[in-house]
Write a protein that holds these residues in place. Structure first.
Motif, PDB file in Angstrom:
ATOM      1  N   ASP A 118       0.817  -1.209   0.000  1.00  6.52           N
ATOM      2  CA  ASP A 118       0.000   0.000   0.000  1.00  6.52           C
ATOM      3  C   ASP A 118       0.858   1.269   0.000  1.00  6.52           C
ATOM      4  N   GLU A 119       1.986   1.232   0.716  1.00  4.92           N
ATOM      5  CA  GLU A 119       2.874   2.386   0.714  1.00  4.92           C
ATOM      6  C   GLU A 119       3.580   2.541  -0.626  1.00  4.92           C
ATOM      7  N   TRP A 120       3.951   1.411  -1.249  1.00  3.96           N
ATOM      8  CA  TRP A 120       4.590   1.489  -2.552  1.00  3.96           C
ATOM      9  C   TRP A 120       3.649   2.066  -3.596  1.00  3.96           C
ATOM     10  N   GLU A 121       2.367   1.741  -3.498  1.00  3.37           N
ATOM     11  CA  GLU A 121       1.384   2.281  -4.442  1.00  3.37           C
ATOM     12  C   GLU A 121       1.293   3.796  -4.314  1.00  3.37           C
ATOM     13  N   LEU A 122       1.402   4.309  -3.080  1.00  2.56           N
ATOM     14  CA  LEU A 122       1.391   5.758  -2.891  1.00  2.56           C
ATOM     15  C   LEU A 122       2.609   6.405  -3.551  1.00  2.56           C
ATOM     16  N   VAL A 123       3.780   5.772  -3.362  1.00  5.97           N
ATOM     17  CA  VAL A 123       5.010   6.291  -3.975  1.00  5.97           C
ATOM     18  C   VAL A 123       4.896   6.270  -5.493  1.00  5.97           C
ATOM     19  N   GLU A 124       4.355   5.154  -6.018  1.00  5.57           N
ATOM     20  CA  GLU A 124       4.233   5.011  -7.466  1.00  5.57           C
ATOM     21  C   GLU A 124       3.305   6.066  -8.044  1.00  5.57           C
ATOM     22  N   ARG A 125       2.174   6.325  -7.351  1.00  6.91           N
ATOM     23  CA  ARG A 125       1.246   7.339  -7.846  1.00  6.91           C
ATOM     24  C   ARG A 125       1.893   8.724  -7.808  1.00  6.91           C
ATOM     25  N   PHE A 126       2.668   8.978  -6.768  1.00  4.91           N
ATOM     26  CA  PHE A 126       3.342  10.269  -6.660  1.00  4.91           C
ATOM     27  C   PHE A 126       4.323  10.453  -7.814  1.00  4.91           C
ATOM     28  N   ILE A 127       5.094   9.413  -8.098  1.00  5.89           N
ATOM     29  CA  ILE A 127       6.071   9.499  -9.196  1.00  5.89           C
ATOM     30  C   ILE A 127       5.361   9.720 -10.524  1.00  5.89           C
ATOM     31  N   ASN A 128       4.286   8.979 -10.772  1.00  6.31           N
ATOM     32  CA  ASN A 128       3.549   9.121 -12.035  1.00  6.31           C
ATOM     33  C   ASN A 128       2.968  10.524 -12.174  1.00  6.31           C
ATOM     34  N   THR A 129       2.464  11.062 -11.064  1.00  6.69           N
ATOM     35  CA  THR A 129       1.914  12.421 -11.091  1.00  6.69           C
ATOM     36  C   THR A 129       3.014  13.441 -11.386  1.00  6.69           C
ATOM     37  N   LEU A 130       4.160  13.248 -10.772  1.00  9.12           N
ATOM     38  CA  LEU A 130       5.284  14.154 -10.991  1.00  9.12           C
ATOM     39  C   LEU A 130       5.737  14.113 -12.447  1.00  9.12           C
ATOM     40  N   VAL A 131       5.839  12.926 -13.027  1.00  7.05           N
ATOM     41  CA  VAL A 131       6.235  12.784 -14.431  1.00  7.05           C
ATOM     42  C   VAL A 131       5.233  13.487 -15.334  1.00  7.05           C
ATOM     43  N   ARG A 132       3.935  13.318 -15.069  1.00  8.50           N
ATOM     44  CA  ARG A 132       2.897  13.952 -15.897  1.00  8.50           C
ATOM     45  C   ARG A 132       2.996  15.477 -15.826  1.00  8.50           C
ATOM     46  N   GLN A 133       3.206  15.998 -14.613  1.00 13.40           N
ATOM     47  CA  GLN A 133       3.300  17.446 -14.452  1.00 13.40           C
ATOM     48  C   GLN A 133       4.521  18.020 -15.171  1.00 13.40           C
ATOM     49  N   VAL A 134       5.637  17.292 -15.108  1.00 12.51           N
ATOM     50  CA  VAL A 134       6.838  17.749 -15.809  1.00 12.51           C
ATOM     51  C   VAL A 134       6.594  17.788 -17.312  1.00 12.51           C
ATOM     52  N   ARG A 135       5.943  16.741 -17.863  1.00 10.80           N
ATOM     53  CA  ARG A 135       5.666  16.704 -19.295  1.00 10.80           C
ATOM     54  C   ARG A 135       4.743  17.836 -19.698  1.00 10.80           C
ATOM     55  N   GLU A 136       3.745  18.129 -18.865  1.00 10.84           N
ATOM     56  CA  GLU A 136       2.836  19.227 -19.181  1.00 10.84           C
ATOM     57  C   GLU A 136       3.568  20.561 -19.157  1.00 10.84           C
ATOM     58  N   GLU A 137       4.457  20.731 -18.174  1.00  9.40           N
ATOM     59  CA  GLU A 137       5.216  21.960 -18.080  1.00  9.40           C
ATOM     60  C   GLU A 137       6.123  22.150 -19.292  1.00  9.40           C
ATOM     61  N   ARG A 138       6.766  21.069 -19.705  1.00 15.27           N
ATOM     62  CA  ARG A 138       7.605  21.137 -20.904  1.00 15.27           C
ATOM     63  C   ARG A 138       6.784  21.458 -22.137  1.00 15.27           C
ATOM     64  N   GLY A 139       5.561  20.896 -22.202  1.00 12.98           N
ATOM     65  CA  GLY A 139       4.713  21.138 -23.352  1.00 12.98           C
ATOM     66  C   GLY A 139       4.312  22.605 -23.455  1.00 12.98           C
ATOM     67  N   ARG A 140       4.084  23.245 -22.300  1.00  7.78           N
ATOM     68  CA  ARG A 140       3.695  24.658 -22.328  1.00  7.78           C
ATOM     69  C   ARG A 140       4.846  25.545 -22.769  1.00  7.78           C
ATOM     70  N   HIS A 141       6.087  25.109 -22.533  1.00 12.01           N
ATOM     71  CA  HIS A 141       7.252  25.922 -22.885  1.00 12.01           C
ATOM     72  C   HIS A 141       7.974  25.391 -24.112  1.00 12.01           C
TER      73      HIS A 141
END
Length: 216
Positions: free
Chosen positions: A192-215
């Motif tokens: 259950d803790e690993w799933e939280l870490v995994e979701r956090f990492i996936n969210t971070l990757v998505r946000q970085v890609r969106e930020e790069r897309g805007r710039h």
């Protein structure tokens, strides 16, 4: 060709950045050993490490001083100095020619102060001095390498490279150790803790890609 002072300054910046944990250069730099390694007087090494310019030195005086320095610091296994005859005969010169060269320009007060243009004299101007320099370097280093005539900044910069390489190796090992510890920690997490870490990492990757897309 890059300016020797800039090259030395860059090496020192890299050393400082690799220390980066509150340690100072004095904890990793042995000024006395650096002086032995590069043939630059200890006081001048200290000046260069502080970013100051070294005193002017006639190129011939520098070569002669460093020949004497090599005899003092690169000795035989039994601790005795290599003889002038041994060194000179290795490149087809006579003992007298080498001994006279080294001792002929010495005085009780040390090397004479050079004129400003003397310091710019080419290190390898041909003739007996050039062949002597190449022969002495071949005797001590295995090949001519410009060590006897190198500018103080270049000589010290070369002597600092093993220190820099050692710091890089240590930094790389520390980084690898940190990654290995992080992997071991992640592997030991409950599902259950690993799933939280995994979701956090996936969210971070998505946000970085969106930020790069805007710039992008």
């Amino acid at each position: 060709m890059r300016d020797p002072r800039q090259s030395l300054a860059e090496t020192l910046r890299q050393i400082d950045s690799l220390l980066g944990d509150g340690r100072g250069r004095d904890e990793v730099l042995d000024v006395q050993q650096l002086s032995i390694d590069c043939g630059v007087p200890q006081g001048v090494v200290e000046m260069l490490l502080k970013g100051r310019r070294p005193p002017a030195e006639d190129i011939i005086d520098r070569i002669i001083r460093r020949i004497a320095h090599l005899r003092e610091t690169r000795r035989r296994p039994d601790g005795s100095r290599h003889s002038y005859d041994e060194i000179a005969s290795s490149f087809g010169a006579t003992r007298a020619s080498l001994s006279n060269l080294v001792n002929g320009r010495r005085s009780p007060r040390g090397p004479a102060q050079p004129a400003p243009e003397a310091r710019r004299r080419p290190a390898r101007s041909g003739g007996p001095l050039a062949s002597t320099q190449a022969g002495v370097e071949r005797f001590f280093f295995g090949e001519p390498n410009g060590w006897l005539s190198a500018e103080p900044e270049s000589a010290l910069n070369a002597a600092l490279q093993p220190v820099l390489a050692g710091l890089r190796t240590t930094a790389g090992s520390d980084c690898q150790d940190s990654r290995a510890m992080a992997l071991r920690t992640a592997a030991s997490l409950p599902d259950d803790e690993w799933e939280l870490v995994e979701r956090f990492i996936n969210t971070l990757v998505r946000q970085v890609r969106e930020e790069r897309g805007r710039h992008g």
